[in-house]
Motif scaffolding. Structure first.
Motif, PDB file in Angstrom:
ATOM      1  N   UNK A 191       2.764  -3.999   9.186  1.00  0.00           N
ATOM      2  CA  UNK A 191       2.573  -5.127   8.100  1.00  0.00           C
ATOM      3  C   UNK A 191       3.926  -5.655   7.528  1.00  0.00           C
ATOM      4  N   UNK A 192       4.583  -4.799   7.843  1.00  0.00           N
ATOM      5  CA  UNK A 192       6.040  -4.967   6.791  1.00  0.00           C
ATOM      6  C   UNK A 192       6.687  -6.359   7.464  1.00  0.00           C
ATOM      7  N   UNK A 193       6.529  -5.890   9.278  1.00  0.00           N
ATOM      8  CA  UNK A 193       7.416  -6.930   9.648  1.00  0.00           C
ATOM      9  C   UNK A 193       6.346  -8.329  10.090  1.00  0.00           C
ATOM     10  N   UNK A 194       5.313  -8.044   9.871  1.00  0.00           N
ATOM     11  CA  UNK A 194       4.092  -9.357   9.903  1.00  0.00           C
ATOM     12  C   UNK A 194       4.512 -10.882   8.405  1.00  0.00           C
ATOM     13  N   UNK A 195       5.044  -9.492   7.677  1.00  0.00           N
ATOM     14  CA  UNK A 195       5.341 -10.594   6.378  1.00  0.00           C
ATOM     15  C   UNK A 195       6.607 -10.960   6.432  1.00  0.00           C
ATOM     16  N   UNK A 196       7.298  -9.941   7.177  1.00  0.00           N
ATOM     17  CA  UNK A 196       8.402 -10.341   7.035  1.00  0.00           C
ATOM     18  C   UNK A 196       9.427 -11.884   8.246  1.00  0.00           C
ATOM     19  N   UNK A 202       6.089 -19.638   5.280  1.00  0.00           N
ATOM     20  CA  UNK A 202       5.137 -19.840   4.117  1.00  0.00           C
ATOM     21  C   UNK A 202       3.539 -19.622   4.110  1.00  0.00           C
ATOM     22  N   UNK A 203       3.723 -18.424   4.956  1.00  0.00           N
ATOM     23  CA  UNK A 203       1.928 -18.547   4.973  1.00  0.00           C
ATOM     24  C   UNK A 203       2.066 -17.037   4.980  1.00  0.00           C
ATOM     25  N   UNK A 204       2.488 -16.042   4.528  1.00  0.00           N
ATOM     26  CA  UNK A 204       2.585 -14.651   3.919  1.00  0.00           C
ATOM     27  C   UNK A 204       0.560 -14.301   3.857  1.00  0.00           C
ATOM     28  N   UNK A 205      -0.053 -14.809   3.075  1.00  0.00           N
ATOM     29  CA  UNK A 205      -1.185 -14.230   3.417  1.00  0.00           C
ATOM     30  C   UNK A 205      -1.938 -13.762   5.112  1.00  0.00           C
ATOM     31  N   UNK A 206      -1.673 -14.515   5.826  1.00  0.00           N
ATOM     32  CA  UNK A 206      -1.856 -14.274   7.482  1.00  0.00           C
ATOM     33  C   UNK A 206      -1.664 -13.430   7.381  1.00  0.00           C
ATOM     34  N   UNK A 207      -1.323 -12.458   7.348  1.00  0.00           N
ATOM     35  CA  UNK A 207      -0.524 -11.091   7.724  1.00  0.00           C
ATOM     36  C   UNK A 207      -1.541  -9.880   7.305  1.00  0.00           C
TER      37      UNK A 207
END
Length: 381
Positions: A191-196, A202-207
């Motif tokens: 999750x941390x790497x995906x959010x990073x 601008x697609x943080x929610x797609x994590x």
């Protein structure tokens, strides 16, 4: 009476045709250094063309080191130009001397000239042959398990329920803490790497979508299978291998009992029952870890995370991962039991087979996961 180890000596006498060398006392490893010094100090320069008799009648004890020293003594006399012969050799000493002479006649095989490329190809070929043997042996073991299951379907009271529950406790219940912890940490890291990375677009929610699909379809069951292969598979191999070393499996066969029914089947059943439940726990732990990181690092509230997760996944997504678990359990159990049966009578063999069990199980599990992935992709799932 014990022979005095300090009484070893070598005396030199003469007779009309030459010299008499008389070894005295014990010619053994303990007196070897002293006797070697005496042989080195022996002056045989006047023995050229004469006879040298080595009188063995007074040798009290002779071991391999002493026999080698006698041979060196004889070689020293022959090197000085004399004709050397042994006299009054005791029968037990003669057998040892004969064995050393026979060994001296054997020449080491000539060094084989090879190249690195040939050795590499030979190693690859040997690995392929061994892989084929493993597949053949595994299929044979699977056939034996199926045969035992058929027998138990007719006589179900023979099923070892107590043993199965015991192994289920070890494989399943006792594995929950470590599997939950590792899965939690992996989910948090993913999750941390995906959010990073997604934050740049601008697609943080797609994590949430990424984490939910990845964990439920692949990561949860794969992490569980790898940890079970390392934790329980190695234990099964070591247990069965130890029984093989102590000939307990041979004893079972002597008593008319089936080792597959008694040893392998309860372990396989325990794995098949425990793997889906452990995979579910691993998936939930990974989602929980990913949810916490998404909340603290990605500013995605738990309610938003759950709503987005509900939209991203379906029951089918969950079942794709769970369906793989029993198949992976069977593969791990078969490899673990097969490698345990291959153990020979040494601790080195036990260690090698345990290591091979873990490596092969993890490799086959990953390959099986890839096969399932291609199958579900072809089915459009």
């Amino acid at each position: 009476m014990d022979v005095d180890e300090t009484a070893a000596d070598l005396t030199v006498g003469t007779f009309d045709e030459g010299l008499v060398l008389t070894p005295l006392g014990p010619w053994t490893a303990r007196t070897g250094d002293e006797l070697q010094d005496k042989i080195d100090a022996l002056n045989l320069s006047g023995a050229d063309g004469r006879s040298v008799v080595i009188d063995m009648a007074e040798v009290a004890r002779l071991d391999t080191v002493g026999a080698l020293l006698i041979q060196r003594l004889r070689a020293a006399a022959e090197a000085a130009g004399a004709t050397a012969e042994l006299h009054a050799v005791k029968p037990q000493h003669e057998r040892l001397m004969a064995a050393l002479r026979e060994h001296a006649k054997q020449k080491p095989p000539p060094a084989r000239r090879t190249s690195g490329a040939v050795d590499l190809l030979a190693g690859v070929g040997a690995s392929v042959i061994e892989m084929g043997d493993d597949v053949k042996r595994g299929l044979g073991f699977l056939g034996a398990v199926v045969s035992v299951c058929a027998k138990l379907a007719i006589t179900p009271w023979r099923f070892r329920f107590t043993s199965t529950v015991h192994h289920l406790d070890r494989v399943g219940l006792r594995a929950v803490p470590i599997i939950a912890l590792i899965s939690f940490l992996v989910g948090a890291i993913v999750a941390q790497q995906s959010i990073f990375q997604l934050r740049n677009f601008g697609a943080t929610l797609f994590v949430v979508d990424l984490l939910g699909i990845l964990v439920l379809r692949e990561l949860g069951v794969l992490l569980t299978a790898i940890m079970i292969a390392g934790r329980s598979g190695s234990a099964f191999t070591a247990e069965i291998g130890s029984m093989k070393m102590r000939e307990e499996i041979d004893a079972l066969k002597t008593m008319g009992l089936d080792a597959v029914e008694i040893l392998a089947l309860p372990r396989l059943v325990a794995l098949v029952v425990a793997m889906p439940m452990l995979s579910f726990i691993a998936s939930m732990s990974a989602l929980f870890g990913g949810g916490l990181v998404s909340w603290g690092y990605g500013d995605i509230t738990p309610i938003t995370f759950l709503q987005r997760l509900n939209d991203a996944i379906t029951f089918q997504t969950f079942m794709v991962g769970i369906i793989k678990a029993p198949f992976m359990a069977v593969v791990i159990g078969l490899i673990a039991c097969t490698e345990g049966m291959k153990v020979e009578g040494s601790a080195e063999s036990l260690g090698a087979r345990t290591t091979a069990s873990v490596v092969k199980a993890i490799f086959v599990v990953i390959v099986l996961d890839g096969v399932f992935a291609m199958f579900f992709a072809a089915m459009g799932i």
